[in-house]
Design a protein around this motif. Sequence first.
Motif, PDB file in Angstrom:
ATOM      1  N   THR A   1       3.456  -5.092  -3.977  1.00 26.83           N
ATOM      2  CA  THR A   1       2.167  -5.505  -3.426  1.00 26.83           C
ATOM      3  C   THR A   1       2.242  -6.801  -2.623  1.00 26.83           C
ATOM      4  N   GLU A   2       3.156  -7.709  -2.992  1.00 29.02           N
ATOM      5  CA  GLU A   2       3.207  -9.010  -2.337  1.00 29.02           C
ATOM      6  C   GLU A   2       4.279  -9.109  -1.249  1.00 29.02           C
ATOM      7  N   HIS A   3       5.201  -8.163  -1.216  1.00 26.38           N
ATOM      8  CA  HIS A   3       6.293  -8.250  -0.239  1.00 26.38           C
ATOM      9  C   HIS A   3       6.413  -6.973   0.599  1.00 26.38           C
TER      10      HIS A   3
ATOM     11  N   THR B   1      -3.470  -1.946  -1.677  1.00 24.95           N
ATOM     12  CA  THR B   1      -2.736  -1.310  -2.769  1.00 24.95           C
ATOM     13  C   THR B   1      -3.485  -1.499  -4.079  1.00 24.95           C
TER      14      THR B   1
ATOM     15  N   LYS C   1       2.537  -5.898   1.744  1.00 26.48           N
ATOM     16  CA  LYS C   1       1.660  -7.060   1.658  1.00 26.48           C
ATOM     17  C   LYS C   1       0.389  -6.875   2.468  1.00 26.48           C
TER      18      LYS C   1
ATOM     19  N   SER D   1       5.396  -4.172  -9.542  1.00 26.69           N
ATOM     20  CA  SER D   1       4.115  -4.190  -8.834  1.00 26.69           C
ATOM     21  C   SER D   1       3.969  -5.434  -7.973  1.00 26.69           C
ATOM     22  N   LEU D   2       4.485  -6.561  -8.453  1.00 24.94           N
ATOM     23  CA  LEU D   2       4.425  -7.802  -7.667  1.00 24.94           C
ATOM     24  C   LEU D   2       5.288  -7.692  -6.412  1.00 24.94           C
TER      25      LEU D   2
END
Length: 248
Positions: free
Chosen positions: A65-67, A74, A70, A61-62
């Motif tokens: 959502t972060e890459h 989400t 981004k 999930s990281l």
Amino acid sequence: MYIAARKRRFRRIKNGDLTHFHSRLTPIVFDRIESLQQQMYAKQLPEPLDIILVTSDYYLSLALTEHFFKFQRTHVCVNLEEAEVMLQQTPQPRVFIDLDGVSEPAIDVLNMIRQWHQTWPRLNMMQLTACRCMEVARLIDAASIFPVVERRLRITDLLILLTQKRARQDWSIAQDGSHLVPLSKREWNILLAVAKGESLKTIAASFHKPYHSVVYTLGRVAARIGAGNNKSLIHLLNKLSCASSSKV
């Protein structure tokens, strides 16, 4: 008497005159209050989502959502019930389901996905799994029309597949070189009953079909996914009926 009539007339004009200070202020005040209320309610309305991710894997999930996504809205769900509530909004977001990162057995997740497709025919979904068994991957791929993506790919390859609308990998090719045909409703219901532990005779009686018809259906599905025989197919279904069974 004349003076009293003049006083009543003055009071009537004073209270009913729109040019009076208080009568001019009253509609302006209420208009401003209504405008502020509308602005406040508009800020409270949530913005529509772009992506729904169903997983309990923190690292996946990281990364997504972060890459990967981004700059997109989400929402990460830990179960299918929460995701189903999110799917009812308009416009409908894309859905990524991590078959390895949910607590429900894979067979139940696949059954829910098939139900979602009937409810929302235009649903845009992808399934993520670390399939170490090609037969299981083909079975998951044939269970629905939605693509299956190997979650252990390199970052660049995974990004390409996730950003495509229709990503297909090598396991969508059957043993004879043709593309896998999605399982029909009758085929899926038979596989679902087998995964629940029902005997073939019981399944044949409940579907009002001859016993050899159920055996033939299992053999045909087993041949399509490369399982070899009915016994191997039943073994795969038993794995899918257990939690985290897609890691086989």
